[in-house]
Design a protein around this motif. Sequence first.
Motif, PDB file in Angstrom:
ATOM      1  N   ILE A 183       7.029   5.328  25.716  1.00  0.00           N
ATOM      2  CA  ILE A 183       8.107   4.663  24.987  1.00  0.00           C
ATOM      3  C   ILE A 183       8.083   5.047  23.506  1.00  0.00           C
ATOM      4  CG2 ILE A 183       8.994   2.417  24.239  1.00  0.00           C
ATOM      5  CD1 ILE A 183       7.985   1.309  26.952  1.00  0.00           C
ATOM      6  N   VAL A 184       6.904   5.063  22.913  1.00  0.00           N
ATOM      7  CA  VAL A 184       6.783   5.451  21.500  1.00  0.00           C
ATOM      8  C   VAL A 184       7.312   6.865  21.290  1.00  0.00           C
ATOM      9  CG1 VAL A 184       5.120   6.056  19.693  1.00  0.00           C
ATOM     10  CG2 VAL A 184       4.890   3.899  20.911  1.00  0.00           C
ATOM     11  N   CYS A 185       6.952   7.776  22.179  1.00  0.00           N
ATOM     12  CA  CYS A 185       7.417   9.164  22.048  1.00  0.00           C
ATOM     13  C   CYS A 185       8.935   9.254  22.178  1.00  0.00           C
ATOM     14  CB  CYS A 185       6.740  10.051  23.095  1.00  0.00           C
ATOM     15  SG  CYS A 185       4.997  10.394  22.742  1.00  0.00           S
ATOM     16  N   ARG A 227      14.736   1.079  21.517  1.00  0.00           N
ATOM     17  CA  ARG A 227      15.810   2.066  21.366  1.00  0.00           C
ATOM     18  C   ARG A 227      15.279   3.339  20.703  1.00  0.00           C
ATOM     19  NH1 ARG A 227      20.712  -0.576  22.237  1.00  0.00           N
ATOM     20  NH2 ARG A 227      20.580  -2.853  22.072  1.00  0.00           N
ATOM     21  N   ILE A 228      15.920   4.443  21.010  1.00  0.00           N
ATOM     22  CA  ILE A 228      15.604   5.694  20.331  1.00  0.00           C
ATOM     23  C   ILE A 228      15.997   5.539  18.865  1.00  0.00           C
ATOM     24  CG2 ILE A 228      16.146   8.151  20.185  1.00  0.00           C
ATOM     25  CD1 ILE A 228      16.742   8.066  23.196  1.00  0.00           C
ATOM     26  N   SER A 229      15.121   5.939  17.991  1.00  0.00           N
ATOM     27  CA  SER A 229      15.321   5.739  16.561  1.00  0.00           C
ATOM     28  C   SER A 229      16.692   6.225  16.089  1.00  0.00           C
ATOM     29  CB  SER A 229      14.221   6.482  15.779  1.00  0.00           C
ATOM     30  OG  SER A 229      14.430   6.382  14.394  1.00  0.00           O
ATOM     31  N   GLN A 251      10.467  -2.169  32.338  1.00  0.00           N
ATOM     32  CA  GLN A 251      10.623  -3.484  31.707  1.00  0.00           C
ATOM     33  C   GLN A 251      10.491  -3.396  30.188  1.00  0.00           C
ATOM     34  OE1 GLN A 251       7.946  -6.469  33.216  1.00  0.00           O
ATOM     35  NE2 GLN A 251       8.619  -8.019  31.764  1.00  0.00           N
ATOM     36  N   ASP A 252       9.446  -2.710  29.737  1.00  0.00           N
ATOM     37  CA  ASP A 252       9.216  -2.596  28.288  1.00  0.00           C
ATOM     38  C   ASP A 252      10.237  -1.679  27.630  1.00  0.00           C
ATOM     39  OD1 ASP A 252       7.086  -4.248  28.698  1.00  0.00           O
ATOM     40  OD2 ASP A 252       5.550  -2.697  28.493  1.00  0.00           O
ATOM     41  N   ALA A 253      10.651  -0.631  28.346  1.00  0.00           N
ATOM     42  CA  ALA A 253      11.581   0.342  27.770  1.00  0.00           C
ATOM     43  C   ALA A 253      12.978  -0.251  27.561  1.00  0.00           C
ATOM     44  CB  ALA A 253      11.671   1.574  28.662  1.00  0.00           C
TER      45      ALA A 253
END
Length: 237
Positions: A148-150, A183-185, A177-179
Motif C-alpha cells: 500500500i505504501v508503494c 489513496r495514491i498521492s 480492506q486496508d487499501a
Amino acid sequence: MPPKYLKNFEKKLTPFEGSLVSVKSTKDIEPRAKEYLNKLSKEGLIERIKWGWYWVPTEIRDIWDFLEKDKNFKVVSAQTAASFWNNDFIHREVYSLKVEDKSYGKALQEFARKRGWNVEIEYSKNLSKTKYRKVGNLLVENLEDNVIVCLQRWAFTDAFATLYENKNKIDLDKLYQDAYWKRISKTSIRTKQALEYGFHQMEAAGGTKFPHRETNLGDNFVRREIDEAVERVVELG
C-alpha cells in the motif's frame, strides 16, 4: 595503553558491538559514561559519530550487516522493504528506514554518510504500532502495508513485483480492506482500485492470477503507469 577503568568500561560495551550507542543508553551501566565514551573514542577504541552518539566497532560487510547488528529500534520501510520482499526486483542504492528517536535518526544518517550509504529516515511518533515482521535480526514493514505504501508513493513496479513474488504469503483480505482507505498521492484513486486494475492487467498479460473485481481507472496517466509496471513485472518475473 588505556587505564584499567577504561578497559573495564570497554568490556561492558561488548553486548553493543556493531551498534550505535548513546551516552544516555549507557549511563545505566556506568554513571560516568559520557566521560568514558569520549576517552575511548580518543583512544580509537570506539568511533564518535556525533555529539552524544558513538559506534562500538565490529566487522561489518555492508549496510544490511550493520542494520542487523545495530540494536536500536528501526523498521525497514517503503521501497527498501519492497526490495527485501521482492528479491531485489528493483535494486536501489537508497535505504529507507523508520525510526522513533530523532537523535538516533540523526546519528544513523551521519554514520551512514561516513560510509557512503544513502539512508532516508522517516520519523514516526508511534513506531511500536507500525506493523512489521521480524526477519532474522531485521524488522521489515509488513507485506500488505508495504504494498500500500508503494502504491501511495507511485512505486507501482515495487508494489506489483512484491505481490508477484509473494502470492502465497500475502493476506489479500487484509490488503483489500486496508487499501480501501488509502489513496495514491495527489490523486483521488484508492489504492484498492489500483490493485484490482493491476491484477486484471497482470492476468491479461499471462502473469500470476489474483482474485479481484474488474475495475476501470479514470486517470489515464495512472493507468499508463500501472500498465508499464505490470508489463515489466510479468516480463521479468
